[in-house]
Design a protein around this motif. Structure first.
Motif, PDB file in Angstrom:
ATOM      1  N   THR A   7      -2.075   3.868   9.089  1.00 27.49           N
ATOM      2  CA  THR A   7      -1.460   4.144   7.788  1.00 27.49           C
ATOM      3  C   THR A   7      -0.001   3.704   7.820  1.00 27.49           C
ATOM      4  OG1 THR A   7      -0.865   6.385   8.460  1.00 27.49           O
ATOM      5  CG2 THR A   7      -2.941   6.118   7.284  1.00 27.49           C
ATOM      6  N   GLY A   8       0.482   3.317   6.682  1.00 24.74           N
ATOM      7  CA  GLY A   8       1.876   2.917   6.582  1.00 24.74           C
ATOM      8  C   GLY A   8       2.117   2.111   5.329  1.00 24.74           C
ATOM      9  N   THR A   9       3.277   1.528   5.300  1.00 24.90           N
ATOM     10  CA  THR A   9       3.676   0.693   4.175  1.00 24.90           C
ATOM     11  C   THR A   9       4.114  -0.665   4.710  1.00 24.90           C
ATOM     12  OG1 THR A   9       4.481   2.653   3.017  1.00 24.90           O
ATOM     13  CG2 THR A   9       5.208   0.531   2.174  1.00 24.90           C
ATOM     14  N   LEU A  10       3.607  -1.711   4.108  1.00 31.69           N
ATOM     15  CA  LEU A  10       3.968  -3.071   4.465  1.00 31.69           C
ATOM     16  C   LEU A  10       4.779  -3.654   3.314  1.00 31.69           C
ATOM     17  CD1 LEU A  10       3.633  -5.692   6.203  1.00 31.69           C
ATOM     18  CD2 LEU A  10       1.583  -6.134   4.855  1.00 31.69           C
ATOM     19  N   THR A  11       5.953  -4.177   3.639  1.00 30.95           N
ATOM     20  CA  THR A  11       6.770  -4.839   2.629  1.00 30.95           C
ATOM     21  C   THR A  11       6.725  -6.330   2.895  1.00 30.95           C
ATOM     22  OG1 THR A  11       8.214  -2.910   2.530  1.00 30.95           O
ATOM     23  CG2 THR A  11       9.059  -4.965   1.569  1.00 30.95           C
ATOM     24  N   LEU A  12       6.268  -7.069   1.895  1.00 30.42           N
ATOM     25  CA  LEU A  12       6.114  -8.505   2.013  1.00 30.42           C
ATOM     26  C   LEU A  12       6.683  -9.154   0.758  1.00 30.42           C
ATOM     27  CD1 LEU A  12       4.863 -10.751   3.797  1.00 30.42           C
ATOM     28  CD2 LEU A  12       2.746 -10.420   2.529  1.00 30.42           C
ATOM     29  N   ASP A  13       7.692  -9.994   0.935  1.00 32.49           N
ATOM     30  CA  ASP A  13       8.361 -10.644  -0.194  1.00 32.49           C
ATOM     31  C   ASP A  13       8.829  -9.628  -1.241  1.00 32.49           C
ATOM     32  OD1 ASP A  13       8.129 -13.232   0.829  1.00 32.49           O
ATOM     33  OD2 ASP A  13       6.184 -13.557  -0.148  1.00 32.49           O
ATOM     34  N   GLY A  14       9.328  -8.509  -0.763  1.00 37.23           N
ATOM     35  CA  GLY A  14       9.865  -7.486  -1.657  1.00 37.23           C
ATOM     36  C   GLY A  14       8.819  -6.585  -2.293  1.00 37.23           C
ATOM     37  N   LYS A  15       7.556  -6.843  -2.039  1.00 37.92           N
ATOM     38  CA  LYS A  15       6.490  -6.005  -2.595  1.00 37.92           C
ATOM     39  C   LYS A  15       5.992  -5.058  -1.511  1.00 37.92           C
ATOM     40  CE  LYS A  15       4.812  -9.489  -5.840  1.00 37.92           C
ATOM     41  NZ  LYS A  15       3.662 -10.288  -6.237  1.00 37.92           N
ATOM     42  N   GLU A  16       5.751  -3.810  -1.905  1.00 35.04           N
ATOM     43  CA  GLU A  16       5.253  -2.820  -0.969  1.00 35.04           C
ATOM     44  C   GLU A  16       3.745  -2.643  -1.127  1.00 35.04           C
ATOM     45  OE1 GLU A  16       7.207   0.929  -0.938  1.00 35.04           O
ATOM     46  OE2 GLU A  16       9.014   0.100  -0.025  1.00 35.04           O
ATOM     47  N   PHE A  17       3.070  -2.581   0.015  1.00 33.66           N
ATOM     48  CA  PHE A  17       1.628  -2.379   0.052  1.00 33.66           C
ATOM     49  C   PHE A  17       1.347  -1.161   0.921  1.00 33.66           C
ATOM     50  CE2 PHE A  17       2.437  -6.879  -0.522  1.00 33.66           C
ATOM     51  CZ  PHE A  17       1.594  -7.230  -1.560  1.00 33.66           C
ATOM     52  N   ILE A  18       0.551  -0.264   0.399  1.00 36.60           N
ATOM     53  CA  ILE A  18       0.138   0.910   1.166  1.00 36.60           C
ATOM     54  C   ILE A  18      -1.049   0.512   2.044  1.00 36.60           C
ATOM     55  CG2 ILE A  18      -0.733   3.287   1.044  1.00 36.60           C
ATOM     56  CD1 ILE A  18       2.134   2.923  -0.029  1.00 36.60           C
ATOM     57  N   ILE A  19      -0.964   0.853   3.315  1.00 37.22           N
ATOM     58  CA  ILE A  19      -2.041   0.549   4.254  1.00 37.22           C
ATOM     59  C   ILE A  19      -2.691   1.859   4.678  1.00 37.22           C
ATOM     60  CG2 ILE A  19      -2.596  -0.397   6.528  1.00 37.22           C
ATOM     61  CD1 ILE A  19      -0.163  -2.230   6.187  1.00 37.22           C
ATOM     62  N   ASP A  20      -4.001   1.894   4.584  1.00 39.57           N
ATOM     63  CA  ASP A  20      -4.787   3.054   5.014  1.00 39.57           C
ATOM     64  C   ASP A  20      -6.147   2.507   5.455  1.00 39.57           C
ATOM     65  OD1 ASP A  20      -5.874   5.509   5.517  1.00 39.57           O
ATOM     66  OD2 ASP A  20      -5.854   6.200   3.442  1.00 39.57           O
ATOM     67  N   LEU A  21      -6.236   2.112   6.739  1.00 39.17           N
ATOM     68  CA  LEU A  21      -7.414   1.407   7.230  1.00 39.17           C
ATOM     69  C   LEU A  21      -7.982   2.054   8.487  1.00 39.17           C
ATOM     70  CD1 LEU A  21      -5.892  -2.196   7.147  1.00 39.17           C
ATOM     71  CD2 LEU A  21      -7.549  -1.273   5.528  1.00 39.17           C
ATOM     72  N   PRO A  22      -9.310   2.114   8.596  1.00 38.02           N
ATOM     73  CA  PRO A  22      -9.878   2.522   9.878  1.00 38.02           C
ATOM     74  C   PRO A  22      -9.555   1.435  10.902  1.00 38.02           C
ATOM     75  CG  PRO A  22     -11.613   1.818   8.387  1.00 38.02           C
ATOM     76  CD  PRO A  22     -10.324   1.786   7.614  1.00 38.02           C
ATOM     77  N   CYS A  23      -9.317   1.834  12.145  1.00 38.86           N
ATOM     78  CA  CYS A  23      -8.952   0.848  13.154  1.00 38.86           C
ATOM     79  C   CYS A  23      -9.526   1.231  14.512  1.00 38.86           C
ATOM     80  CB  CYS A  23      -7.442   0.690  13.233  1.00 38.86           C
ATOM     81  SG  CYS A  23      -6.585   2.176  13.770  1.00 38.86           S
ATOM     82  N   LEU A  24      -9.392   0.322  15.443  1.00 42.89           N
ATOM     83  CA  LEU A  24      -9.912   0.495  16.790  1.00 42.89           C
ATOM     84  C   LEU A  24      -8.871  -0.029  17.760  1.00 42.89           C
ATOM     85  CD1 LEU A  24     -12.513   1.119  18.481  1.00 42.89           C
ATOM     86  CD2 LEU A  24     -13.050  -1.299  18.239  1.00 42.89           C
TER      87      LEU A  24
END
Length: 172
Positions: A7-24
């Protein structure tokens, strides 16, 4: 292998994306002597509904070690007690495009697993002594569709695959 949620927030080219992904997470740590392994296979998939992990490795000291587990949503981890698949497919010195397996879980339940390779990248270690091919695959686990890892690796010395034993002579 450890499953979790990224989980977290990714900022790319000034845009924020919320990340909430199952992972391994592969829990390997420290230096590995790749040339010690004969060959290996790793199948792993994780999504919100389930997580499946299967590893097969062959070492000079142990012809074959197979381990695995399954976790379904809101249920405890169940352990793989037997895996039936075509081992001849994993001793060719190349990645498999598709693998089918019947995994027996806790000696009482069988699940069908199908992995189909989407793309892969080879990594070469110790001056070519061992090649690991990391792949991404589409999976189907008893009808549940998900995506995961299909990884296979080989020693440069092909006579070492499964310690040179005939696949048909290796007991399950």
């Amino acid at each position: 292998e450890q499953e979790g949620v990224l989980t977290g927030t990714l900022t790319l080219d000034g845009k924020e994306f919320i990340i909430d992904l199952p992972c391994l997470r592969d829990h390997s740590y420290g230096r590995r002597v790749w040339d010690y392994m004969n060959n290996h296979l790793w199948l792993a998939t994780v999504d919100n509904e389930c997580m499946f992990n299967f590893s097969m490795v062959s070492y000079p000291s142990m012809t074959i070690l197979e381990v695995g587990h399954l976790r379904e949503k809101d249920n405890p981890i169940e352990y793989l007690t037997k895996a039936s698949y075509d081992r001849n497919e994993i001793v060719k010195g190349e990645i498999v495009n598709e693998i089918n397996m019947v995994a027996q879980i806790n000696k009482k339940r069988k699940i069908n697993i199908k992995a189909k390779l989407l793309r892969s990248i080879p990594y070469v270690f110790e001056d070519g002594a061992y090649t690991l091919i990391e792949g991404i695959a589409d999976y189907e686990l008893d009808g549940i569709k998900c995506r995961g890892i299909l990884e296979i690796g080989f020693n440069r010395d092909t006579s070492r695959f499964m310690n040179g034993k005939k696949i048909s002579k290796i007991r399950e």
